[in-house]
Scaffold this motif. Structure first.
Motif, PDB file in Angstrom:
ATOM      1  N   VAL A  35       0.816  -1.219   0.000  1.00  0.00           N
ATOM      2  CA  VAL A  35       0.000   0.000   0.000  1.00  0.00           C
ATOM      3  C   VAL A  35       0.851   1.271   0.000  1.00  0.00           C
ATOM      4  N   LEU A  36       2.149   1.139   0.182  1.00  0.00           N
ATOM      5  CA  LEU A  36       3.014   2.317   0.321  1.00  0.00           C
ATOM      6  C   LEU A  36       2.983   3.243  -0.895  1.00  0.00           C
ATOM      7  N   PRO A  37       3.133   2.748  -2.128  1.00  0.00           N
ATOM      8  CA  PRO A  37       3.081   3.679  -3.275  1.00  0.00           C
ATOM      9  C   PRO A  37       1.774   4.462  -3.350  1.00  0.00           C
ATOM     10  N   LEU A  38       0.668   3.815  -2.993  1.00  0.00           N
ATOM     11  CA  LEU A  38      -0.631   4.483  -3.068  1.00  0.00           C
ATOM     12  C   LEU A  38      -0.751   5.601  -2.039  1.00  0.00           C
ATOM     13  N   ILE A  39      -0.432   5.307  -0.793  1.00  0.00           N
ATOM     14  CA  ILE A  39      -0.586   6.339   0.240  1.00  0.00           C
ATOM     15  C   ILE A  39       0.473   7.431   0.091  1.00  0.00           C
ATOM     16  N   LEU A  40       1.622   7.081  -0.470  1.00  0.00           N
ATOM     17  CA  LEU A  40       2.640   8.093  -0.751  1.00  0.00           C
ATOM     18  C   LEU A  40       2.154   9.038  -1.848  1.00  0.00           C
ATOM     19  N   LEU A  41       1.533   8.470  -2.866  1.00  0.00           N
ATOM     20  CA  LEU A  41       0.986   9.289  -3.952  1.00  0.00           C
ATOM     21  C   LEU A  41      -0.122  10.205  -3.442  1.00  0.00           C
ATOM     22  N   ILE A  42      -0.978   9.684  -2.577  1.00  0.00           N
ATOM     23  CA  ILE A  42      -2.065  10.497  -2.023  1.00  0.00           C
ATOM     24  C   ILE A  42      -1.506  11.658  -1.201  1.00  0.00           C
ATOM     25  N   ALA A  43      -0.470  11.387  -0.414  1.00  0.00           N
ATOM     26  CA  ALA A  43       0.139  12.437   0.403  1.00  0.00           C
ATOM     27  C   ALA A  43       0.792  13.506  -0.473  1.00  0.00           C
ATOM     28  N   VAL A  44       1.544  13.078  -1.473  1.00  0.00           N
ATOM     29  CA  VAL A  44       2.200  14.019  -2.384  1.00  0.00           C
ATOM     30  C   VAL A  44       1.159  14.831  -3.148  1.00  0.00           C
ATOM     31  N   SER A  45       0.089  14.170  -3.577  1.00  0.00           N
ATOM     32  CA  SER A  45      -0.979  14.861  -4.307  1.00  0.00           C
ATOM     33  C   SER A  45      -1.630  15.933  -3.443  1.00  0.00           C
ATOM     34  N   SER A  46      -1.846  15.609  -2.177  1.00  0.00           N
ATOM     35  CA  SER A  46      -2.474  16.571  -1.266  1.00  0.00           C
ATOM     36  C   SER A  46      -1.605  17.813  -1.105  1.00  0.00           C
ATOM     37  N   ILE A  47      -0.314  17.594  -0.918  1.00  0.00           N
ATOM     38  CA  ILE A  47       0.612  18.725  -0.759  1.00  0.00           C
ATOM     39  C   ILE A  47       0.703  19.529  -2.052  1.00  0.00           C
ATOM     40  N   TYR A  48       0.813  18.825  -3.163  1.00  0.00           N
ATOM     41  CA  TYR A  48       0.948  19.487  -4.462  1.00  0.00           C
ATOM     42  C   TYR A  48      -0.281  20.334  -4.784  1.00  0.00           C
ATOM     43  N   GLU A  49      -1.453  19.755  -4.587  1.00  0.00           N
ATOM     44  CA  GLU A  49      -2.678  20.479  -4.927  1.00  0.00           C
ATOM     45  C   GLU A  49      -2.893  21.684  -4.011  1.00  0.00           C
ATOM     46  N   TYR A  50      -2.491  21.550  -2.753  1.00  0.00           N
ATOM     47  CA  TYR A  50      -2.639  22.688  -1.843  1.00  0.00           C
ATOM     48  C   TYR A  50      -1.677  23.812  -2.219  1.00  0.00           C
ATOM     49  N   VAL A  51      -0.416  23.461  -2.441  1.00  0.00           N
ATOM     50  CA  VAL A  51       0.604  24.480  -2.717  1.00  0.00           C
ATOM     51  C   VAL A  51       0.441  25.068  -4.116  1.00  0.00           C
ATOM     52  N   VAL A  52       0.381  24.200  -5.118  1.00  0.00           N
ATOM     53  CA  VAL A  52       0.377  24.661  -6.513  1.00  0.00           C
ATOM     54  C   VAL A  52      -0.963  25.265  -6.910  1.00  0.00           C
ATOM     55  N   GLY A  54      -3.823  25.699  -4.703  1.00  0.00           N
ATOM     56  CA  GLY A  54      -4.444  26.539  -3.687  1.00  0.00           C
ATOM     57  C   GLY A  54      -3.689  27.820  -3.392  1.00  0.00           C
ATOM     58  N   VAL A  55      -2.367  27.726  -3.258  1.00  0.00           N
ATOM     59  CA  VAL A  55      -1.565  28.890  -2.864  1.00  0.00           C
ATOM     60  C   VAL A  55      -1.035  29.648  -4.083  1.00  0.00           C
ATOM     61  N   LEU A  56      -0.389  28.924  -4.993  1.00  0.00           N
ATOM     62  CA  LEU A  56       0.235  29.571  -6.151  1.00  0.00           C
ATOM     63  C   LEU A  56      -0.738  29.824  -7.297  1.00  0.00           C
ATOM     64  N   LYS A  57      -1.911  29.200  -7.242  1.00  0.00           N
ATOM     65  CA  LYS A  57      -2.949  29.374  -8.268  1.00  0.00           C
ATOM     66  C   LYS A  57      -2.455  28.990  -9.667  1.00  0.00           C
ATOM     67  N   ILE A  58      -1.658  27.938  -9.723  1.00  0.00           N
ATOM     68  CA  ILE A  58      -1.143  27.443 -11.001  1.00  0.00           C
ATOM     69  C   ILE A  58      -2.024  26.294 -11.472  1.00  0.00           C
ATOM     70  N   SER A  59      -2.227  26.212 -12.764  1.00  0.00           N
ATOM     71  CA  SER A  59      -3.062  25.150 -13.325  1.00  0.00           C
ATOM     72  C   SER A  59      -2.491  23.777 -12.979  1.00  0.00           C
ATOM     73  N   VAL A  60      -3.382  22.878 -12.588  1.00  0.00           N
ATOM     74  CA  VAL A  60      -2.949  21.525 -12.229  1.00  0.00           C
ATOM     75  C   VAL A  60      -3.219  20.535 -13.366  1.00  0.00           C
ATOM     76  N   ILE A  61      -3.524  21.052 -14.543  1.00  0.00           N
ATOM     77  CA  ILE A  61      -3.836  20.175 -15.674  1.00  0.00           C
ATOM     78  C   ILE A  61      -2.667  19.240 -16.009  1.00  0.00           C
ATOM     79  N   PRO A  62      -1.417  19.745 -16.100  1.00  0.00           N
ATOM     80  CA  PRO A  62      -0.301  18.812 -16.350  1.00  0.00           C
ATOM     81  C   PRO A  62      -0.170  17.766 -15.238  1.00  0.00           C
ATOM     82  N   TRP A  63      -0.435  18.186 -14.009  1.00  0.00           N
ATOM     83  CA  TRP A  63      -0.343  17.261 -12.882  1.00  0.00           C
ATOM     84  C   TRP A  63      -1.396  16.161 -12.990  1.00  0.00           C
ATOM     85  N   TYR A  64      -2.583  16.496 -13.459  1.00  0.00           N
ATOM     86  CA  TYR A  64      -3.631  15.495 -13.625  1.00  0.00           C
ATOM     87  C   TYR A  64      -3.169  14.365 -14.544  1.00  0.00           C
ATOM     88  N   GLN A  65      -2.462  14.735 -15.604  1.00  0.00           N
ATOM     89  CA  GLN A  65      -2.002  13.721 -16.550  1.00  0.00           C
ATOM     90  C   GLN A  65      -0.893  12.863 -15.943  1.00  0.00           C
TER      91      GLN A  65
END
Length: 211
Positions: A35-52, A54-65
Motif C-alpha cells: 500500500v506504500l506507493p498508493l498512500i505516498l501518492l495520495i500524500a504528495v498529491s495533497s501537498i501538491y494540490e494545496y501548494v500549486v 491553492g496557494v500559487l494558483k497554477i493550473s494543475v492540468i499537467p499534474w492530472y495527466q
C-alpha cells in the motif's frame, strides 16, 4: 464555504495514511509495503494540490495527466502484491491496454478539454479496480479466510478503492461536459471531494489495522 472546508479537510486527511504508516512502523514489515506507493501518492498529491493550486494558483492540468500514470502504477503494484491467484496474462494485458489509452489521452490534453483526458484514464482505472476487486474477493473465498476478513487491512484498502472509483466514475465521465458548459462545476466536484475524504479515512483505518 462548505466546498472549501471539505476540500482542505480532504487534503489534510490525505497525509494521515502515510503518517500512520511510518509512525506505527508498518514500513518495517515488507508485507505491508503493497500500500506504500498508493498512500505516498495520495500524500504528495495533497501537498501538491494545496501548494500549486491553492496557494500559487497554477493550473494543475499537467499534474492530472502525470497523476493518472502514477495512480495506475501504484494500483498495479498494490493488486499484483495482493492477488496471488491470478491468470498470468491478466496484469500484463491491463498494463499494455493502459499504456495505449494513456498515450491516446495526450491528444485530449488541452486547456478546454483537460478533463476529457482525465476521464479517459479514470474510466480505465475504474475497470481495472473493479476487475481486481472481484479477483481479490474470489481469492479470499478460495482461501476460506472470510470469517477473519474484518481483521485484514487489505479489506479496508480494497473496499475504499472500490467505493471511491465506483462512486466517482460517472462524475469523471461527465466532468469535461460539465466544466466546458459551466454547469455548477464546484457542486458536482463536491462529490469527488467527499468520496476522496471517505477513501482516505478508510485507508487510514486499513493502515491502522496493519501488524
Amino acid at each position: 464555504m462548505i466546498y472549501y472546508v471539505l476540500l482542505y479537510v480532504t487534503l489534510l486527511t490525505g497525509l494521515f495514511p502515510l503518517i500512520m504508516f511510518i509512525g506505527k512502523g508498518n514500513h518495517l514489515n515488507k508485507q505491508n509495503n503493497y500500500v506504500l506507493p498508493l498512500i505516498l501518492l495520495i500524500a504528495v498529491s495533497s501537498i501538491y494540490e494545496y501548494v500549486v493550486s491553492g496557494v500559487l494558483k497554477i493550473s494543475v492540468i499537467p499534474w492530472y495527466q502525470i497523476h493518472s500514470l502514477l495512480e495506475f502504477l501504484a494500483l498495479y503494484y498494490l493488486f499484483i502484491k495482493l492477488i496471488v491467484q491470478r491468470p498470468k496474462w491478466f496484469f500484463l494485458t491491463f498494463l499494455g491496454l493502459f499504456l495505449l489509452i494513456y498515450v491516446y489521452s495526450f491528444f485530449c490534453l488541452e486547456e478546454d478539454s483537460a478533463f476529457l483526458a482525465k476521464s479517459i484514464n479514470k474510466s480505465f482505472l475504474t475497470l481495472f479496480i473493479m476487475w481486481c476487486s472481484f479477483l481479490w474477493v474470489k481469492q479470499i473465498f478460495d482461501q476460506k479466510t472470510i470469517l477473519s476478513l474484518y481483521k485484514e487491512s487489505s479489506l479496508y484498502v480494497v473496499m475504499g478503492l472500490f467505493f471511491y472509483y465506483s462512486t466517482t466514475i460517472s462524475l469523471f465521465m461527465l466532468s469535461s461536459y460539465i466544466y466546458n458548459n459551466d454547469i455548477y462545476f464546484n457542486d458536482y466536484w463536491l462529490v469527488n471531494i467527499i468520496a476522496s475524504l471517505i477513501l482516505r479515512i478508510i485507508l487510514s483505518i486499513g493502515v491502522w489495522k496493519m501488524k
